[in-house]
Design a protein around this motif. Structure first.
Motif, PDB file in Angstrom:
ATOM      1  N   LEU A 239      80.113 -20.883  20.180  1.00  0.00           N
ATOM      2  CA  LEU A 239      80.137 -21.026  18.806  1.00  0.00           C
ATOM      3  C   LEU A 239      79.436 -19.923  18.119  1.00  0.00           C
ATOM      4  O   LEU A 239      79.833 -19.430  17.242  1.00  0.00           O
ATOM      5  CB  LEU A 239      79.816 -22.437  18.555  1.00  0.00           C
ATOM      6  N   LEU A 240      78.293 -19.669  18.775  1.00  0.00           N
ATOM      7  CA  LEU A 240      77.738 -18.470  18.175  1.00  0.00           C
ATOM      8  C   LEU A 240      78.129 -17.138  18.328  1.00  0.00           C
ATOM      9  O   LEU A 240      78.367 -16.288  17.362  1.00  0.00           O
ATOM     10  CB  LEU A 240      76.197 -18.319  18.821  1.00  0.00           C
ATOM     11  N   VAL A 241      78.991 -17.064  19.403  1.00  0.00           N
ATOM     12  CA  VAL A 241      79.804 -15.556  19.599  1.00  0.00           C
ATOM     13  C   VAL A 241      80.891 -15.810  18.206  1.00  0.00           C
ATOM     14  O   VAL A 241      81.010 -14.873  17.426  1.00  0.00           O
ATOM     15  CB  VAL A 241      80.757 -15.692  20.882  1.00  0.00           C
ATOM     16  N   HIS A 242      81.420 -17.077  18.130  1.00  0.00           N
ATOM     17  CA  HIS A 242      82.507 -16.981  16.712  1.00  0.00           C
ATOM     18  C   HIS A 242      81.682 -16.839  15.469  1.00  0.00           C
ATOM     19  O   HIS A 242      82.166 -16.135  14.693  1.00  0.00           O
ATOM     20  CB  HIS A 242      83.212 -18.163  16.790  1.00  0.00           C
ATOM     21  N   VAL A 243      80.277 -17.335  15.397  1.00  0.00           N
ATOM     22  CA  VAL A 243      79.793 -17.021  14.010  1.00  0.00           C
ATOM     23  C   VAL A 243      79.519 -15.642  14.012  1.00  0.00           C
ATOM     24  O   VAL A 243      79.767 -15.037  12.811  1.00  0.00           O
ATOM     25  CB  VAL A 243      78.103 -17.776  14.099  1.00  0.00           C
ATOM     26  N   VAL A 244      79.026 -14.773  15.085  1.00  0.00           N
ATOM     27  CA  VAL A 244      78.787 -13.419  14.914  1.00  0.00           C
ATOM     28  C   VAL A 244      80.307 -12.724  14.631  1.00  0.00           C
ATOM     29  O   VAL A 244      80.162 -11.745  13.854  1.00  0.00           O
ATOM     30  CB  VAL A 244      78.289 -13.009  16.433  1.00  0.00           C
ATOM     31  N   LEU A 245      81.442 -13.138  15.352  1.00  0.00           N
ATOM     32  CA  LEU A 245      82.661 -12.446  15.076  1.00  0.00           C
ATOM     33  C   LEU A 245      83.427 -12.504  13.618  1.00  0.00           C
ATOM     34  O   LEU A 245      83.628 -11.741  13.267  1.00  0.00           O
ATOM     35  CB  LEU A 245      83.512 -12.680  16.314  1.00  0.00           C
ATOM     36  N   PHE A 246      83.132 -13.798  13.271  1.00  0.00           N
ATOM     37  CA  PHE A 246      83.976 -14.578  12.028  1.00  0.00           C
ATOM     38  C   PHE A 246      83.212 -15.034  11.054  1.00  0.00           C
ATOM     39  O   PHE A 246      83.843 -15.322   9.990  1.00  0.00           O
ATOM     40  CB  PHE A 246      85.030 -15.646  12.597  1.00  0.00           C
ATOM     41  N   GLY A 247      81.798 -15.113  11.058  1.00  0.00           N
ATOM     42  CA  GLY A 247      81.113 -15.363  10.077  1.00  0.00           C
ATOM     43  C   GLY A 247      80.874 -17.013   9.790  1.00  0.00           C
ATOM     44  O   GLY A 247      80.901 -17.670  11.024  1.00  0.00           O
ATOM     45  N   GLY A 248      80.192 -17.216   8.822  1.00  0.00           N
ATOM     46  CA  GLY A 248      79.644 -18.673   8.615  1.00  0.00           C
ATOM     47  C   GLY A 248      80.780 -19.894   8.658  1.00  0.00           C
ATOM     48  O   GLY A 248      80.130 -21.042   8.781  1.00  0.00           O
ATOM     49  N   SER A 249      81.961 -19.567   8.821  1.00  0.00           N
ATOM     50  CA  SER A 249      82.877 -20.685   8.974  1.00  0.00           C
ATOM     51  C   SER A 249      82.882 -21.431  10.219  1.00  0.00           C
ATOM     52  O   SER A 249      83.084 -22.651  10.164  1.00  0.00           O
ATOM     53  CB  SER A 249      84.380 -20.150   8.749  1.00  0.00           C
ATOM     54  N   TYR A 250      81.884 -21.025  11.183  1.00  0.00           N
ATOM     55  CA  TYR A 250      81.694 -21.665  12.310  1.00  0.00           C
ATOM     56  C   TYR A 250      80.398 -22.372  12.337  1.00  0.00           C
ATOM     57  O   TYR A 250      79.998 -22.907  13.300  1.00  0.00           O
ATOM     58  CB  TYR A 250      81.903 -20.932  13.680  1.00  0.00           C
ATOM     59  N   ARG A 251      79.521 -22.142  11.340  1.00  0.00           N
ATOM     60  CA  ARG A 251      78.087 -22.491  10.975  1.00  0.00           C
ATOM     61  C   ARG A 251      78.108 -24.210  11.286  1.00  0.00           C
ATOM     62  O   ARG A 251      77.224 -24.682  12.074  1.00  0.00           O
ATOM     63  CB  ARG A 251      77.905 -22.154   9.817  1.00  0.00           C
ATOM     64  N   THR A 252      78.872 -24.915  10.595  1.00  0.00           N
ATOM     65  CA  THR A 252      78.852 -26.420  10.894  1.00  0.00           C
ATOM     66  C   THR A 252      78.973 -26.943  12.238  1.00  0.00           C
ATOM     67  O   THR A 252      78.419 -27.705  12.705  1.00  0.00           O
ATOM     68  CB  THR A 252      79.854 -27.008   9.873  1.00  0.00           C
ATOM     69  N   ALA A 253      80.042 -26.375  12.838  1.00  0.00           N
ATOM     70  CA  ALA A 253      80.233 -26.525  14.279  1.00  0.00           C
ATOM     71  C   ALA A 253      79.178 -26.327  15.112  1.00  0.00           C
ATOM     72  O   ALA A 253      78.961 -27.046  15.936  1.00  0.00           O
ATOM     73  CB  ALA A 253      81.692 -25.945  14.814  1.00  0.00           C
ATOM     74  N   LEU A 254      78.495 -25.297  14.899  1.00  0.00           N
ATOM     75  CA  LEU A 254      77.234 -24.953  15.814  1.00  0.00           C
ATOM     76  C   LEU A 254      76.033 -25.826  15.382  1.00  0.00           C
ATOM     77  O   LEU A 254      75.562 -26.272  16.411  1.00  0.00           O
ATOM     78  CB  LEU A 254      76.941 -23.311  15.302  1.00  0.00           C
ATOM     79  N   LEU A 255      75.943 -26.258  14.265  1.00  0.00           N
ATOM     80  CA  LEU A 255      74.844 -27.233  13.863  1.00  0.00           C
ATOM     81  C   LEU A 255      75.063 -28.347  14.447  1.00  0.00           C
ATOM     82  O   LEU A 255      74.312 -29.185  14.860  1.00  0.00           O
ATOM     83  CB  LEU A 255      74.545 -27.033  12.521  1.00  0.00           C
ATOM     84  N   ASP A 256      76.378 -28.995  14.299  1.00  0.00           N
ATOM     85  CA  ASP A 256      76.710 -30.226  14.815  1.00  0.00           C
ATOM     86  C   ASP A 256      76.508 -30.285  16.421  1.00  0.00           C
ATOM     87  O   ASP A 256      76.097 -31.390  17.032  1.00  0.00           O
ATOM     88  CB  ASP A 256      78.253 -30.567  14.650  1.00  0.00           C
ATOM     89  N   ALA A 257      76.867 -29.037  17.085  1.00  0.00           N
ATOM     90  CA  ALA A 257      76.617 -29.048  18.508  1.00  0.00           C
ATOM     91  C   ALA A 257      75.254 -29.192  18.824  1.00  0.00           C
ATOM     92  O   ALA A 257      74.680 -29.827  19.728  1.00  0.00           O
ATOM     93  CB  ALA A 257      77.520 -27.875  19.143  1.00  0.00           C
ATOM     94  N   ALA A 258      74.298 -28.362  18.095  1.00  0.00           N
ATOM     95  CA  ALA A 258      72.942 -28.510  18.417  1.00  0.00           C
ATOM     96  C   ALA A 258      72.125 -29.710  18.149  1.00  0.00           C
ATOM     97  O   ALA A 258      71.402 -30.277  18.843  1.00  0.00           O
ATOM     98  CB  ALA A 258      72.410 -27.449  17.347  1.00  0.00           C
ATOM     99  N   ALA A 259      72.646 -30.344  16.860  1.00  0.00           N
ATOM    100  CA  ALA A 259      72.448 -31.833  16.750  1.00  0.00           C
ATOM    101  C   ALA A 259      72.507 -32.741  17.824  1.00  0.00           C
ATOM    102  O   ALA A 259      71.863 -33.621  18.005  1.00  0.00           O
ATOM    103  CB  ALA A 259      72.794 -32.263  15.552  1.00  0.00           C
ATOM    104  N   ALA A 260      73.776 -32.601  18.584  1.00  0.00           N
ATOM    105  CA  ALA A 260      74.171 -33.477  19.736  1.00  0.00           C
ATOM    106  C   ALA A 260      73.623 -33.296  20.890  1.00  0.00           C
ATOM    107  O   ALA A 260      73.776 -34.171  21.564  1.00  0.00           O
ATOM    108  CB  ALA A 260      75.632 -33.237  19.769  1.00  0.00           C
ATOM    109  N   ILE A 261      72.654 -32.460  21.071  1.00  0.00           N
ATOM    110  CA  ILE A 261      72.049 -32.115  22.308  1.00  0.00           C
ATOM    111  C   ILE A 261      70.683 -33.077  22.300  1.00  0.00           C
ATOM    112  O   ILE A 261      69.923 -32.873  21.506  1.00  0.00           O
ATOM    113  CB  ILE A 261      71.672 -30.759  22.366  1.00  0.00           C
TER     114      ILE A 261
END
Length: 261
Positions: A239-261
């Motif tokens: 998900l971080l790789v996608h944020v770097v490559l494609f921008g903030g559109s993957y931010r929510t998915a990344l933060l959801d994953a972090a919160a689920a840990i």
């Protein structure tokens, strides 16, 4: 243009993939090839060979060209999906000498730090998550509070110890090609890693017949207790790789994953 001494009869452009171009090539003797051009594919070719089956066969890799067999796509059958599960279990079981690899890596066209390590959780944080978190911060795709959420998630992470597995490292559904009644893996970021990483990556963007793949995998190689709850941990890196490559559109998915840990 020739391949293996045989002239090209037809070449169909398939577009671009990051920094390279993709082509469907038919030779005058009837053989069909998948050709990537315009990049140093030596690491990719080495990774495919090192992984072994079920990876696609490397026919040639010289200079800025990679040649694979053309694999006519087909929908995955239940048996093909179950065979993939068994093949992944066998590939993982071939193991690796350590986490990381003896070669420099890349994922898409980003560098991938393969510096070896002996303990997975710290190695994963230092080599797979934090470098891309810094890239995302530097590109203003994530803010300070976003970065703290990911760092806090790493602080909560726990992964039962297992020896290093031989993993694909970028096993989203687009890198699994079903053809000829079986699955073929392409575009690896191959290294010694945790086998749960490959399974979590398959789940990230919805691989077809994932239930059949996992059922067959776990019949051959049972998972440690709680592995499904650890899927978000293993998804932080892609998900971080996608944020770097494609921008903030993957931010929510990344933060959801972090919160689920």
């Amino acid at each position: 243009m020739r391949f293996f001494g045989v002239p090209v009869a037809r070449s169909r452009d398939l577009g671009r993939g990051h920094a390279w171009t993709l082509h469907h090539v038919t030779l005058e003797d009837g053989r069909e090839l998948f050709v990537k051009k315009g990049y140093d594919f030596s690491t990719e070719a080495h990774g495919l060979r090192w992984l072994g089956p079920p990876s696609a066969e490397v026919l040639d890799a010289e200079g800025d060209v990679l040649v694979l067999p053309w694999l006519p796509p087909e929908p995955p059958s239940e048996e093909a999906a179950r065979r993939l599960g068994r093949d992944l279990a066998a590939m993982h079981a071939r193991g690796a000498p350590h986490f990381g690899a003896a070669w420099p890596g890349h994922i898409a066209d980003l560098p991938l730090d393969n510096t070896p390590g002996e303990e997975w959780t710290s190695w994963y944080a230092e080599r797979r998550v934090l470098p891309y978190l810094r890239m995302a911060r530097d590109a203003d795709a994530l803010g300070p509070s976003d970065a703290r959420a990911v760092e806090d998630a790493l602080g909560r992470a726990h992964q039962p110890a297992e020896p290093p597995s031989r993993i694909h490292g970028d096993l989203w559904s687009g890198n699994v090609l079903y053809s000829g009644g079986r699955a073929h893996l392409v575009d690896p970021a191959a290294h010694g890693g945790h086998r749960e990483t490959d399974l979590a990556m398959l789940a990230l963007f919805g691989a077809p017949r994932l239930g059949d793949v996992l059922a067959a995998y776990t019949e051959v190689a049972p998972m440690a207790d709680g592995w499904r709850a650890r899927v978000p941990l293993h998804q932080l890196h892609p998900l971080l790789v996608h944020v770097v490559l494609f921008g903030g559109s993957y931010r929510t998915a990344l933060l959801d994953a972090a919160a689920a840990i």
